[in-house]
Enzyme design. Structure first.
Site: not given
Ligand code: TEU
Ligand code: CA
Length: 541
Positions: A200, A242, A316-317
């Site tokens: 992450d 990521e 998932h984002d």
């Molecule tokens: O997401 C990374 C992140 O930068 C997120 O803010 C992303 O830009 C955003 O969700 C897009 O809408 C990771 C994980 O994948 C995410 O689920 C987590 O919420 C986040 O880190 C914090 O751990």
């Protein structure tokens, strides 16, 4: 030549909360995943990336971990986890865990004792700063809650940092003791038999917040090399970081095997093709296919001899791929097949997000009460404060709300889509009666069978694993066309990203069909008319 298992593998991402509920509480769980392993084996995927299943108060659905070595009871027990690893192994499926080490929950014992423990031995596991002129040290903000990323700790009269929500506290990677604690935890999981980590926001771990350096800090690659050496170095292990900030050059830096860092990263360049760079997430722009191609191609050419690519449309984002880059109209499956064929033809490791294989779509909602996503809820509040009425704000939220990707998996047309026997934690997309696994498997022409075939091709075909990538440049903007070449084999991958037919000049060559999304394939090459969303792979000879 491929040397690693993950170079001919396809990874399937599971969002455990939404995959399969086994005990009727409306929440997906580990026994639920175990019960679906046969499904995943039939699909043919090689590995499962599980979004976090660790102990967590769920301020951000598990991306706020309070114990890295315990399972969230909502999902099951450590015994269930052990069983998942061994049951998956029986089916030749590996497990990749989510590694969230940029921050912990504020309920993690490390942070609890950093704040108030008598010895405070973990104080420097986190980022602390003194006030400047009686105020926060600088104007860093938290994306997930709005407002300052610094929070005052009255007892110690210092601020601590949280770049995500106020329950996700940033760790201090400059502290070698913290790094060792993380590596010990990683080795615990490696010893349990997992085969990889998805990392992450890994580009943030070397932050220097007082200098306002948040990503790509100066010691980032030093830390990753150290991590590699002290954890998985002696195994064939998949690591994918990521890295929202990464350029193709950065991606090479992370994944160049000579540096001994990561296998690959998630690079997001292509996902700006329908957004204004630096703009707000809900500001949709018409998809610029040229930009999409350029971003994907840049990664292909940059990682041609060293390094490795990940290939993905969604997670998932992110919004659902078919809603974003294809169509949710009558040509939904056709367009989703086009997306699958043109992406899986590239060199790299494909990642499929649960439900993508049946073309699950975004799930717009009418009111903020129906939204779970912590980020979307904050942005809604901000939009209302800036003067949007409820409808206008909801329209924007529906574009990117992370719940779009998190609605329960649609298995069949039973109530709650076969996900659960009760109302799930997040409502099922109402289109589940039409879009579900059972109906997709029953139709030999469905998207699901295209995914199954693409996964199998990657196992069987060296040209897909190793073949040199070359773009066909003189094609219309809406057409993606490239070749892959390995020894005597040359494949042409071609896809029309538009709902209109388009004329394209392809190589004059005999062609043997490998896969296509129209029953009859392209026929003669040369000057060719591509039908709406038509895509195919052919072997040239
Ligand atoms: O997401 C990374 C992140 O930068 C997120 O803010 C992303 O830009 C955003 O969700 C897009 O809408 C990771 C994980 O994948 C995410 O689920 C987590 O919420 C986040 O880190 C914090 O751990
Ligand atoms: Ca459950």
């Amino acid at each position: 030549m491929t040397q690693h298992w993950w170079q001919h593998a396809t990874v399937y991402q599971i969002y455990p909360r939404s995959f399969q509920d086994s005990n009727g509480d409306g929440i997906g769980d580990l026994p639920g995943i175990i019960s679906r392993l046969d499904y995943l084996a039939v699909l043919g995927v090689d590995a499962l990336w599980l979004s976090p299943v660790y102990q967590s108060p769920n301020a951000d659905n598990g991306y706020d971990i309070s114990d890295y070595q315990a399972i969230n009871p909502e999902y099951g027990t450590m015994a269930d986890m052990t069983r998942l690893i061994s049951e998956a192994a029986k089916r030749n499926i590996k497990i990749v865990m989510d590694l969230v080490v940029n921050h912990t929950s504020d309920e993690h014992p490390w942070f609890v004792s950093a704040r108030q423990g008598s010895d405070r031995s973990t104080r420097d596991y986190y980022v602390w700063a003194d006030p400047v002129d009686g105020h926060v040290p600088n104007d860093l903000t938290s994306g997930f809650i709005g407002g300052s990323a610094w929070q005052w700790d009255a007892e110690s009269e210092q601020y601590f940092l949280h770049l995500f929500s106020e329950k996700q506290i940033d760790l201090n990677w400059q502290n070698p003791k913290l790094r060792q604690a993380i590596y010990r935890m990683m080795n615990f999981w490696i010893d349990k038999g997992i085969s990889g980590f998805r990392m992450d926001v890994i580009d943030m771990i070397a932050k220097e917040p007082l200098n306002k350096v948040l990503v790509n800090g100066p010691r980032l690659h030093e830390y990753l090399h150290e991590m590699n050496r002290q954890t998985w170095a002696d195994r064939d292990f998949l690591t994918v970081g990521e890295a929202w900030s990464a350029s193709p050059q950065d991606a090479l830096r992370y994944s160049d095997e000579r540096h001994q860092e990561l296998s690959m990263i998630f690079q997001f360049g292509h996902l700006w093709a329908d957004r204004r760079i630096g703009g707000d997430k809900w500001e949709e722009h018409p998809l610029d296919v040229e930009q999409l191609k350029n971003a994907l191609y840049a990664c292909q050419t940059t990682m041609a001899t060293h390094g490795w690519n990940s290939l993905f449309w969604n997670n998932h984002d992110l919004p659902r791929a078919v809603s974003r880059f294809g169509t949710t109209g009558p040509q939904r499956e056709l367009s989703a097949k086009m997306l699958a064929i043109t992406l899986h033809g590239l060199k790299g490791t494909p990642f499929i997000y649960q439900g993508e294989e049946i073309g699950m779509t975004n799930c717009p909602v009418n009111s903020i009460d129906q939204v779970d996503d912590v980020e979307a809820r904050t942005i809604y509040r901000q939009l209302r404060q800036r003067g949007d009425d409820a409808d206008a704000a909801m329209q924007k939220i529906n574009v990117f709300n992370r719940d779009n990707a998190r609605t329960p998996m649609q298995w069949n047309d039973d109530p709650y889509a076969g996900f659960s026997t009760t109302q799930p934690w997040l409502s099922v997309n109402p289109n589940y009666r039409e879009i579900n696994v059972a109906s997709a498997q029953a139709r030999r022409q469905s998207l699901w069978w295209v995914y199954k075939k693409l996964i199998a091709l990657r196992h069987q075909e060296p040209v897909l694993q190793n073949g040199k990538f070359e773009a066909l440049t003189s094609v219309p903007a809406s057409v993606m066309a490239y070749t892959r070449t390995w020894k005597q084999t040359q494949w042409l991958v071609c896809g029309n990203y538009s709902a209109q037919a388009v004329s394209v000049k392809l190589p004059q060559s005999k062609a043997t069909l490998v896969i296509s999304n129209y029953p009859d394939g392209p026929g003669q090459l040369g000057q060719t008319v591509l039908r709406p969303y038509e895509a195919f792979i052919v072997a040239l000879n």
